[in-house]
Design an enzyme around this catalytic site. Structure first.
Site, short mmCIF file in Angstrom:
data_model
loop_
_atom_site.label_atom_id
_atom_site.label_comp_id
_atom_site.label_asym_id
_atom_site.label_seq_id
_atom_site.Cartn_x
_atom_site.Cartn_y
_atom_site.Cartn_z
N THR A 63 0.85 -1.19 0.00
CA THR A 63 0.00 0.00 0.00
C THR A 63 0.89 1.24 0.00
O THR A 63 0.62 2.21 -0.74
CB THR A 63 -0.96 -0.02 1.21
OG1 THR A 63 -1.72 -1.22 1.13
CG2 THR A 63 -1.89 1.16 1.21
N ASN A 99 -5.35 -10.82 -6.87
CA ASN A 99 -5.43 -11.44 -5.55
C ASN A 99 -6.68 -12.31 -5.35
O ASN A 99 -6.65 -13.27 -4.60
CB ASN A 99 -5.37 -10.38 -4.45
CG ASN A 99 -6.22 -9.17 -4.75
OD1 ASN A 99 -6.10 -8.57 -5.81
ND2 ASN A 99 -7.09 -8.82 -3.85
N GLN A 132 1.12 -10.23 -5.70
CA GLN A 132 0.78 -11.66 -5.75
C GLN A 132 1.75 -12.44 -6.63
O GLN A 132 1.66 -13.66 -6.71
CB GLN A 132 -0.66 -11.86 -6.24
CG GLN A 132 -1.72 -11.24 -5.34
CD GLN A 132 -1.85 -11.93 -3.98
OE1 GLN A 132 -1.36 -13.05 -3.78
NE2 GLN A 132 -2.50 -11.26 -3.04
N SER A 165 4.84 -6.78 -1.28
CA SER A 165 4.51 -6.87 0.14
C SER A 165 5.10 -8.16 0.70
O SER A 165 4.91 -9.23 0.10
CB SER A 165 2.98 -6.93 0.28
OG SER A 165 2.57 -6.11 1.34
N HIS A 199 4.34 -9.93 3.45
CA HIS A 199 3.50 -10.93 4.15
C HIS A 199 2.70 -11.83 3.21
O HIS A 199 2.03 -12.74 3.67
CB HIS A 199 2.57 -10.23 5.14
CG HIS A 199 1.45 -9.44 4.54
ND1 HIS A 199 0.17 -9.88 4.52
CD2 HIS A 199 1.45 -8.23 3.92
CE1 HIS A 199 -0.60 -8.97 3.95
NE2 HIS A 199 0.15 -7.96 3.58
N THR A 252 13.68 5.11 10.60
CA THR A 252 14.56 3.98 10.90
C THR A 252 13.93 2.69 10.37
O THR A 252 12.74 2.46 10.55
CB THR A 252 14.82 3.90 12.42
OG1 THR A 252 15.39 5.15 12.82
CG2 THR A 252 15.76 2.77 12.77
N CYS A 310 -17.93 -9.17 2.49
CA CYS A 310 -19.14 -9.75 3.07
C CYS A 310 -19.63 -8.87 4.20
O CYS A 310 -18.98 -8.75 5.21
CB CYS A 310 -18.72 -11.10 3.64
SG CYS A 310 -19.95 -12.32 3.51
#
Ligand code: PLP
Length: 697
Positions: free
Chosen positions: A73, A161, A191, A211, A213, A249, A338
């Site tokens: 992001t 994604n 992705q 990204s 993660h 940092t 949802c």
């Protein structure tokens, strides 16, 4: 305990054990600040440099820049800001700039949101232009060719994604080159990392965010590639870290961990290759086909990452599928956003022209390249378990008739509700106030349990009952009916005398009767046990009515009669008759929450030991109960009373000697509703297990 099977890799992944080790080392041994010039700082800097060098080699960064940041992001913000600041400078110099900010229709929301944000903040007033995709999710290159010349910035993604669809980056690049557009080009590579080969400097891509993660590094760390010569404006200014490109940092724990993942990718000895991942997906798809008849895959496997499946099942909502998978400890995600009441369709699938039922009911199942054959085999076994649970609940078709369910069932759509009165012993049932949206669900439910439907009645005249009557076919046995759907002809209908002395027409449903009572211009229905042609108030267990305050109900129902409404916007399930309510004399919702309604899972054992007569009740739906492989909380056996059957069972609990009822569900939400309902009805010992199974595990 049954272990969880995590199949939501496109949302995030676990952290690679070696990466956890590196993060711990960066917080322990090598805790230094990489900007410090002493040895402790130099050790940290070495970790930083190694991670970057690895990324540069692995992703073919060439002369370009590769900076660490907090994730994609942020990388998207920096890319958009950099491109738009350059566009504004060109505009100020009087150079022609494009008027369009072009982005793929299936981009992650971070892209159009950032475009709109920076366009507004920089006062550029360019037009956001959504580039359509085809039925396979591929960008419309002909349209791109038409608009590329007018574009200031083009944003596409390497892989989607939700669907895993891989973009034709070569095709997009060819269009960009052919048209000679001066537009900058950002490619969201989130992705793609670890799943597609990337050689960034060999392409025309200006910006590529990543990204950590999504590929076994922790959350909060990412990278941004910027092509040599592409304009750059820092998003964050300060101490000049990352060569002044991204101050603050560095997140050294995150970078050290990401460095380990990148090194593993470079070595090629840790993650599974494309072919094996392809076989894993094929196995999952086969078991979904076997367990969930009619399953439709929403992503073209041959054009998508081998780690993503996106599917819908006819007749099942994404909420129901999510719930059954979650009960079986298989973590997947709804392909769509949802909301609690209704699943919103997925904009990605909508853009691909997928029909609404599939777009709103989609499930994404995704795994990472660390998956192994054992995990996939275990997932297939759980998928089979979910299919069996759904079949036993008659939510999907089965070759064999299911065991007939008994009692009162409440079904709802956006606050409106419909009731099924089932008598398993006689195989007969009645439907009250059917909702058109539930026609096929009720019809297949009835067929699946081989019920005879004695009547489909409404509390209002001429309500939409016909579609259900037709769908029921030979299962509907009412014959000639009046405008409320009430069977007029004997032998099904007979008379009973009510508490107020009036006579009412009734139908026998096993040991019970359903009586029809005029309530002004509407009808109310009473369910109870008749005795010698009489239905006294004390024997009326349920009253179905559109109006809670209907005066006739007070005259024919008793203090323990439960009022079953035709609307239930606040999940009240049922109420006491207004004239007999223990809590209040009004029929207004009482949603008070007393602190003594909640039981902490840490206190459950002690509570159950102190109250040996307490009952543990699982209020999740029957298919969730059936799919669950673990015992109830505190290792105890639980009874299943789904919320949809709460009203029926509440009547039993209120008529017997009160004992503690401990409700639980997945999160504590549904069990709280059940607790509130029972307390409102006058049960003093109803409790909800706070945090539900998720925290009790
Ligand atoms: N782009 C894509 C394709 C994504 O899947 C995601 C995360 O879901 C993002 C961008 C945003 O990533 P992050 O939330 O890590 O900043």
């Amino acid at each position: 305990m049954t272990t969880e099977i995590y199949l939501d890799g496109n949302a995030t992944t676990a952290v690679l054990p070696a990466a956890i080790g590196a993060a711990i080392d960066a917080m322990g041994q090598r805790f230094g600040n990489p900007s410090s010039t002493h040895a402790t700082g130099l050790q940290a800097k070495a970790v930083l440099d190694q991670a970057r060098a690895c990324a540069v080699r692995l992703l073919g960064v060439g002369d370009g820049r590769m900076m660490f940041n907090s994730g994609a992001t942020e990388g998207i913000q920096t890319s958009v800001l950099s491109a738009l600041v350059a566009v504004r400078e060109r505009q100020a110099r009087g150079e022609a700039i494009g008027s369009l900010l072009v982005y793929g229709a299936t981009e992650h929301k971070a892209v159009p949101e950032s475009l709109a944000h920076w366009n507004r903040l920089l006062g550029l007033n360019l037009t956001l232009h959504k580039l359509p995709v085809d039925a396979d999710g591929a960008h419309d290159l002909a349209l791109l060719r038409q608009v590329a010349g007018s574009a200031a910035l083009i944003c596409t993604m390497a892989a989607n994604n939700e669907t895993g669809v891989v973009s034709d980056l070569d095709g997009i690049e060819a269009v960009i080159r052919e048209t000679g557009t001066a537009a900058y080009w950002m490619v969201d590579c989130v992705q793609a990392l670890g799943k597609l080969a990337l050689d960034l400097a060999a392409t025309r891509i200006d910006y590529a965010p990543f990204s950590g993660h999504k590929l076994y590094a922790p959350k909060g760390v990412g990278m941004l590639y910027v092509r040599a010569g592409a304009p750059f404006t820092p998003l964050i200014m300060g101490g000049g870290q990352e060569s002044g490109q991204r101050s603050g940092t560095e997140n050294m724990a995150g970078i050290a961990a990401l460095g380990v993942v990148l090194a593993a990718l470079e070595r090629g000895d840790t993650f599974r290759g494309h072919d094996e991942l392809w076989r894993f997906r094929a196995r999952l798809a086969d078991s979904l086909r076997a367990a969930l008849p009619g399953v439709v895959f929403n992503n073209p496997f041959d054009k998508a990452l081998p780690t993503t499946l996106n599917f819908s099942v006819p007749g099942l909502s994404s909420r129901e599928l999510m719930d059954v998978f979650d009960a079986a400890q298989v973590r997947v995600s709804a392909g769509s956003a949802c909301s609690s009441a209704k699943a919103a369709p997925s904009y990605v699938l909508d853009a691909m022209g997928v029909p609404l039922w599939r777009s709103a009911g989609a499930i994404r199942m995704s795994f990472g390249p660390l998956a192994d054959a054992e995990l996939i085999a275990a997932a297939c076994a759980r998928i089979e378990r979910c299919g069996a649970a759904l079949r036993a609940s008659c939510l999907i078709a089965s070759d064999s008739a299911a065991v007939a369910h008994d009692g009162l069932l409440q079904l709802g759509v956006e606050g409106a509700c419909c009731w099924l009165v089932q008598d398993a012993a006689s195989g007969a049932c009645v439907v009250i106030d059917p909702l058109p949206e539930l026609t096929s669900r009720i019809a297949s439910y009835v067929r699946c349990q081989d019920y005879r439907v004695l009547a489909v009645v409404g509390t209002l005249p001429d309500a939409a009952r016909q579609s259900l009557v037709e769908a029921l076919g030979a299962h509907y046995v009412a014959g000639c009916v009046d405008e409320f759907g009430w069977p007029a002809a004997a032998p099904l209908a007979f008379d009973v005398a009510l508490e107020n002395g009036a006579a009412a027409r009734a139908i026998g449903l096993g040991a019970q009767v359903l009586a029809s009572v005029a309530a002004g211009a509407a009808r109310a229905y009473l369910l109870g046990t008749a005795d010698g042609g009489r239905l006294p108030a004390a024997s009326v267990r349920f009253a179905f009515s559109a109006g809670a305050r209907e005066p006739v109900l007070a005259a024919v129902g008793g203090p323990r009669t439960l009022l079953c409404p035709t609307r239930d916007d606040q999940n009240q399930f049922c109420a006491s008759m207004p004239s007999h309510s223990p809590a209040t004399s009004t029929a207004e919702p009482q949603l008070t929450m007393h602190s003594d309604m909640q039981l902490d899972s840490a206190d459950l054992d002690a509570f159950l030991s102190a109250h040996p007569d307490a009952v543990l009740i699982d209020v999740r739906e029957a298919y969730e109960f059936a799919a669950t492989a673990v015992p109830g909380p505190a290792g105890r056996v639980a009874h299943s009373v789904p919320l949809s059957r709460l009203a029926g069972q509440a009547s039993v609990w209120l008529r017997e000697q009160q004992r503690p009822l401990v409700f639980f569900c997945r999160s504590g939400n549904r069990s709280m509703k059940a607790t509130q309902c029972l307390r409102r009805l006058g049960h003093k010992q109803a409790y909800s297990l706070s945090g539900g199974l998720a925290l009790a595990a």
